[in-house]
Scaffold this motif. Structure first.
Motif, PDB file in Angstrom:
ATOM      1  N   TRP A   1      37.577 -33.433  76.270  1.00  0.00           N
ATOM      2  CA  TRP A   1      38.788 -32.414  75.289  1.00  0.00           C
ATOM      3  C   TRP A   1      38.289 -32.583  74.020  1.00  0.00           C
ATOM      4  CZ3 TRP A   1      40.633 -35.918  71.856  1.00  0.00           C
ATOM      5  CH2 TRP A   1      41.526 -36.875  72.171  1.00  0.00           C
ATOM      6  N   LEU A   2      37.420 -33.500  73.728  1.00  0.00           N
ATOM      7  CA  LEU A   2      36.617 -34.069  72.682  1.00  0.00           C
ATOM      8  C   LEU A   2      35.549 -32.839  72.270  1.00  0.00           C
ATOM      9  CD1 LEU A   2      36.347 -37.688  72.898  1.00  0.00           C
ATOM     10  CD2 LEU A   2      37.028 -36.431  70.517  1.00  0.00           C
ATOM     11  N   ALA A   3      35.133 -32.159  73.576  1.00  0.00           N
ATOM     12  CA  ALA A   3      34.174 -31.156  73.742  1.00  0.00           C
ATOM     13  C   ALA A   3      34.528 -29.472  72.786  1.00  0.00           C
ATOM     14  CB  ALA A   3      33.522 -30.950  75.408  1.00  0.00           C
ATOM     15  N   LEU A   4      36.024 -29.667  72.409  1.00  0.00           N
ATOM     16  CA  LEU A   4      36.896 -29.055  71.457  1.00  0.00           C
ATOM     17  C   LEU A   4      36.267 -27.518  72.700  1.00  0.00           C
ATOM     18  CD1 LEU A   4      36.582 -29.676  68.090  1.00  0.00           C
ATOM     19  CD2 LEU A   4      37.782 -30.099  69.414  1.00  0.00           C
ATOM     20  N   ASP A   5      36.267 -27.124  73.640  1.00  0.00           N
ATOM     21  CA  ASP A   5      35.870 -26.108  74.836  1.00  0.00           C
ATOM     22  C   ASP A   5      34.793 -25.931  74.133  1.00  0.00           C
ATOM     23  OD1 ASP A   5      36.715 -24.263  76.260  1.00  0.00           O
ATOM     24  OD2 ASP A   5      37.803 -22.216  74.532  1.00  0.00           O
ATOM     25  N   ASP A   6      33.611 -26.728  74.190  1.00  0.00           N
ATOM     26  CA  ASP A   6      32.156 -26.286  74.163  1.00  0.00           C
ATOM     27  C   ASP A   6      32.062 -26.268  73.002  1.00  0.00           C
ATOM     28  OD1 ASP A   6      31.831 -27.056  77.087  1.00  0.00           O
ATOM     29  OD2 ASP A   6      31.628 -24.690  77.230  1.00  0.00           O
ATOM     30  N   LEU A   7      32.611 -26.039  72.052  1.00  0.00           N
ATOM     31  CA  LEU A   7      32.281 -26.544  70.683  1.00  0.00           C
ATOM     32  C   LEU A   7      31.291 -27.445  70.121  1.00  0.00           C
ATOM     33  CD1 LEU A   7      34.872 -25.215  68.417  1.00  0.00           C
ATOM     34  CD2 LEU A   7      32.761 -23.771  68.646  1.00  0.00           C
ATOM     35  N   ARG A   8      31.623 -28.715  71.032  1.00  0.00           N
ATOM     36  CA  ARG A   8      30.491 -29.579  70.739  1.00  0.00           C
ATOM     37  C   ARG A   8      29.754 -30.391  72.205  1.00  0.00           C
ATOM     38  NH1 ARG A   8      33.930 -34.000  67.150  1.00  0.00           N
ATOM     39  NH2 ARG A   8      34.576 -34.482  68.880  1.00  0.00           N
ATOM     40  N   THR A   9      28.761 -30.545  72.096  1.00  0.00           N
ATOM     41  CA  THR A   9      28.060 -31.019  73.820  1.00  0.00           C
ATOM     42  C   THR A   9      27.985 -32.439  73.268  1.00  0.00           C
ATOM     43  OG1 THR A   9      26.680 -29.507  73.474  1.00  0.00           O
ATOM     44  CG2 THR A   9      25.842 -31.008  74.367  1.00  0.00           C
ATOM     45  N   PRO A  10      28.467 -33.492  74.444  1.00  0.00           N
ATOM     46  CA  PRO A  10      28.386 -35.168  75.067  1.00  0.00           C
ATOM     47  C   PRO A  10      27.115 -34.952  74.435  1.00  0.00           C
ATOM     48  CG  PRO A  10      29.112 -33.245  76.930  1.00  0.00           C
ATOM     49  CD  PRO A  10      28.724 -32.960  75.649  1.00  0.00           C
ATOM     50  N   TYR A  11      26.318 -36.738  73.541  1.00  0.00           N
ATOM     51  CA  TYR A  11      25.265 -36.804  73.513  1.00  0.00           C
ATOM     52  C   TYR A  11      25.722 -38.544  73.943  1.00  0.00           C
ATOM     53  CZ  TYR A  11      20.999 -38.496  70.944  1.00  0.00           C
ATOM     54  OH  TYR A  11      20.247 -38.659  71.178  1.00  0.00           O
ATOM     55  N   ARG A  12      24.594 -38.990  74.829  1.00  0.00           N
ATOM     56  CA  ARG A  12      24.647 -40.230  75.304  1.00  0.00           C
ATOM     57  C   ARG A  12      24.671 -41.663  74.485  1.00  0.00           C
ATOM     58  NH1 ARG A  12      21.219 -43.227  78.610  1.00  0.00           N
ATOM     59  NH2 ARG A  12      22.102 -44.590  80.014  1.00  0.00           N
ATOM     60  N   VAL A  13      25.243 -42.131  74.309  1.00  0.00           N
ATOM     61  CA  VAL A  13      24.089 -43.486  72.942  1.00  0.00           C
ATOM     62  C   VAL A  13      24.491 -44.906  74.392  1.00  0.00           C
ATOM     63  CG1 VAL A  13      25.369 -44.783  71.456  1.00  0.00           C
ATOM     64  CG2 VAL A  13      26.130 -42.401  71.991  1.00  0.00           C
ATOM     65  N   ASP A  14      23.462 -46.174  74.632  1.00  0.00           N
ATOM     66  CA  ASP A  14      23.664 -46.784  75.544  1.00  0.00           C
ATOM     67  C   ASP A  14      24.096 -47.601  74.205  1.00  0.00           C
ATOM     68  OD1 ASP A  14      22.914 -49.192  76.516  1.00  0.00           O
ATOM     69  OD2 ASP A  14      21.169 -48.202  77.460  1.00  0.00           O
ATOM     70  N   GLY A  15      24.466 -48.802  74.154  1.00  0.00           N
ATOM     71  CA  GLY A  15      25.378 -49.530  73.370  1.00  0.00           C
ATOM     72  C   GLY A  15      23.880 -50.550  73.760  1.00  0.00           C
ATOM     73  N   GLU A  16      24.174 -51.337  74.623  1.00  0.00           N
ATOM     74  CA  GLU A  16      22.900 -51.897  75.153  1.00  0.00           C
ATOM     75  C   GLU A  16      21.220 -52.479  73.866  1.00  0.00           C
ATOM     76  OE1 GLU A  16      22.908 -54.892  76.899  1.00  0.00           O
ATOM     77  OE2 GLU A  16      24.954 -54.168  77.230  1.00  0.00           O
ATOM     78  N   GLY A  17      21.476 -50.867  73.422  1.00  0.00           N
ATOM     79  CA  GLY A  17      20.071 -50.748  72.457  1.00  0.00           C
ATOM     80  C   GLY A  17      20.273 -50.061  71.257  1.00  0.00           C
ATOM     81  N   LEU A  18      21.444 -49.770  70.963  1.00  0.00           N
ATOM     82  CA  LEU A  18      21.668 -49.241  69.816  1.00  0.00           C
ATOM     83  C   LEU A  18      22.438 -50.515  69.066  1.00  0.00           C
ATOM     84  CD1 LEU A  18      21.630 -46.862  67.795  1.00  0.00           C
ATOM     85  CD2 LEU A  18      23.398 -46.440  67.938  1.00  0.00           C
ATOM     86  N   CYS A  19      23.096 -51.052  69.475  1.00  0.00           N
ATOM     87  CA  CYS A  19      23.811 -52.690  69.059  1.00  0.00           C
ATOM     88  C   CYS A  19      23.613 -53.490  69.735  1.00  0.00           C
ATOM     89  CB  CYS A  19      25.682 -52.519  69.571  1.00  0.00           C
ATOM     90  SG  CYS A  19      26.525 -51.394  70.018  1.00  0.00           S
ATOM     91  N   ARG A  20      22.414 -53.299  70.327  1.00  0.00           N
ATOM     92  CA  ARG A  20      21.548 -54.948  70.463  1.00  0.00           C
ATOM     93  C   ARG A  20      22.211 -55.607  71.266  1.00  0.00           C
ATOM     94  NH1 ARG A  20      18.453 -56.161  64.648  1.00  0.00           N
ATOM     95  NH2 ARG A  20      18.166 -53.613  64.357  1.00  0.00           N
ATOM     96  N   ALA A  21      23.180 -54.813  72.252  1.00  0.00           N
ATOM     97  CA  ALA A  21      24.383 -56.192  72.941  1.00  0.00           C
ATOM     98  C   ALA A  21      24.800 -57.381  72.069  1.00  0.00           C
ATOM     99  CB  ALA A  21      23.216 -56.769  73.987  1.00  0.00           C
ATOM    100  N   ASP A  22      25.347 -57.023  70.797  1.00  0.00           N
ATOM    101  CA  ASP A  22      25.662 -57.199  69.808  1.00  0.00           C
ATOM    102  C   ASP A  22      27.001 -56.706  69.378  1.00  0.00           C
ATOM    103  OD1 ASP A  22      27.243 -58.957  68.286  1.00  0.00           O
ATOM    104  OD2 ASP A  22      25.689 -59.221  66.837  1.00  0.00           O
TER     105      ASP A  22
END
Length: 451
Positions: A353-374
């Motif tokens: 439901w976070l998509a707000l009836d398609d007003l928003r799009t899911p965007y993939r995030v990888d914690g291993e890369g962006l967070c450096r696994a921290d």
């Protein structure tokens, strides 16, 4: 920040639920008066813990302080009942919506005066967005309520703001916006000091959407730190003074919690904000009830009507029920129309439901890369044209269990995964990943395409 006790009064009203959660051998000796006293003690302690948490310099640090307090244990049986609501607010702030819904669950109990089920009354289900836009025509005010720990109940309001603006509505007011943020209108987006619930990204998006659509945004929260009927009266007075006194023809959209919008009946030993407001100005608002026919993490807490309607209709969008005469159905007196929300579906550990009836799009995030696994790691997505002080469009926390050693205690956001999705409108964003001390772990500029 408003008195935490004001929001906790909702939990205090759930006395039967709290007592039912106690060990059975303790229930016979527990009188309502004793239970109320225990709730007040628990609320005092919860307020102290929240003040301690707010001394942490980061949101993730505040959340971890709250989470630790939940697992410390307390011999007062009312403490987990009360404090779970406080914890749930912080879980919504970090975008951990499934655990927020599980932490605090207001059971849907059928009342003797509940209206007959809508399908048995000859009502027909209609998409809520379209039906509510029609019902709002000719009204001077529309009041939506919400469950503060369940931002699902903010989604429909966000979706309807554009439709209501087209109908001529020009003023928007939200509970716990702070009058002291007098730059909000000119700035165009909320910051941490703009309000209490606006720390949650969807609530912030609701205010941001209203500002971008050209609504005049008005704070109406009581500034006296009072509760009960005094708070309701003060809220109504603020709405009158800041909206209708200067602009008697204003068309108002209000977002408020729970029973603040009910048009009849006693509320907290007195009357609701909506009842007090009708004494000050001659309006008949469309009151939209959104907190009763909602999914719970524990399905046994669902209202019996909810269980039956979902089984029969299998809804995928919010619904309302309209009769052949065009009149809407509400579960209880005091409201004009009730909303039925569909069951929750999770994708990569987050509700769709976070998509707000398609007003928003899911965007993939990888914690291993962006967070450096921290871990734990807070990932926030801000609009590219807004500064770091702005409440983000969405945020999530990665905190997977360690690969070796004890898993420790805690509630794992995103189901413990290190890959998940942010939900974002089409446009450009800055992603920032930080730890509990505020140290930046990663940054990225992204462009999100619409569906």
């Amino acid at each position: 920040m408003p008195s935490c006790r004001l929001a906790a009064c909702v939990a205090c009203l759930l006395l039967p639920i709290g007592m039912a959660a106690m060990p059975r051998q303790e229930q016979p000796a527990m009188t309502p008066e004793r239970w109320y006293a225990l709730q007040m003690q628990a609320a005092d302690k919860a307020d102290r813990i929240m003040r301690q948490a707010d001394r942490q310099k980061t949101l993730l640090g505040r959340y971890e302080t709250m989470l630790s307090a939940m697992f410390e244990g307390d011999r007062n049986p009312a403490f987990p009942v009360i404090f779970s609501q406080y914890l749930a607010w912080y879980q919504t702030y970090i975008g951990d919506y499934p655990n927020a819904a599980a932490s605090f669950s207001a059971q849907g109990v059928q009342q003797p005066d509940d209206h007959a089920p809508p399908l048995a009354s000859g009502m027909h289900a209609q998409p809520a967005v379209d039906a509510l836009a029609r019902l709002a025509r000719g009204r001077q005010a529309v009041f939506f309520n919400e469950a503060h720990h369940l931002p699902l109940t903010r989604t429909l309001t966000i979706e309807l703001l554009a439709r209501l603006r087209e109908e001529g509505f020009d003023t928007f007011a939200a509970e716990t916006l702070y009058a002291r943020d007098d730059k909000l209108q000119a700035r165009g987006y909320p910051i941490e000091g703009s309000g209490f619930y606006t720390n949650e990204p969807l609530c912030a998006e609701m205010v941001r959407t209203a500002l971008r659509l050209g609504y005049r945004v008005v704070p109406y929260e009581s500034e006296r730190g009072d509760g009960g009927d005094a708070r309701e009266r003060s809220q109504a007075r603020n709405l009158y003074e800041r909206v209708f006194k200067a602009h008697p023809e204003a068309r108002l959209v209000v977002d408020a919690g729970y029973g603040h919008i009910q048009e009849s009946g006693k509320y907290l030993g007195g009357q609701s904000m909506a009842e007090h407001l009708r004494k000050l100005v001659d309006i008949d608002p469309l009151t939209v009830e959104q907190t009763m026919l909602v999914p719970h993490a524990d399905a046994t807490h669902d209202h019996p009507y909810y269980t039956d309607l979902v089984t029969r209709l299998k809804p995928t969008r919010p619904l309302v029920f309209i009769g052949g005469d065009g009149k809407p159905w509400a579960l209880r007196e005091g409201y004009d129309v009730s909303v039925l929300f569909p069951p929750e579906a999770l994708r990569r550990g987050r509700p769709t439901w976070l998509a707000l009836d398609d007003l928003r799009t899911p965007y993939r995030v990888d914690g291993e890369g962006l967070c450096r696994a921290d871990y734990p790691c807070l990932v926030e997505a801000r609009y590219a044209d807004e500064p770091d002080a702005a409440i983000p469009a969405d945020r999530l926390v990665f905190d997977p269990p360690p690969s070796s050693g004890p898993a420790g205690r805690g509630l794992r956001p995103t189901g413990g995964a290190s890959v998940s999705e942010l939900y974002l409108r089409e446009g450009s964003y800055r992603l920032v990943a930080t730890d509990a001390q505020g140290r930046v772990l990663g940054r990225r500029s992204i462009r999100v395409r619409g569906r």
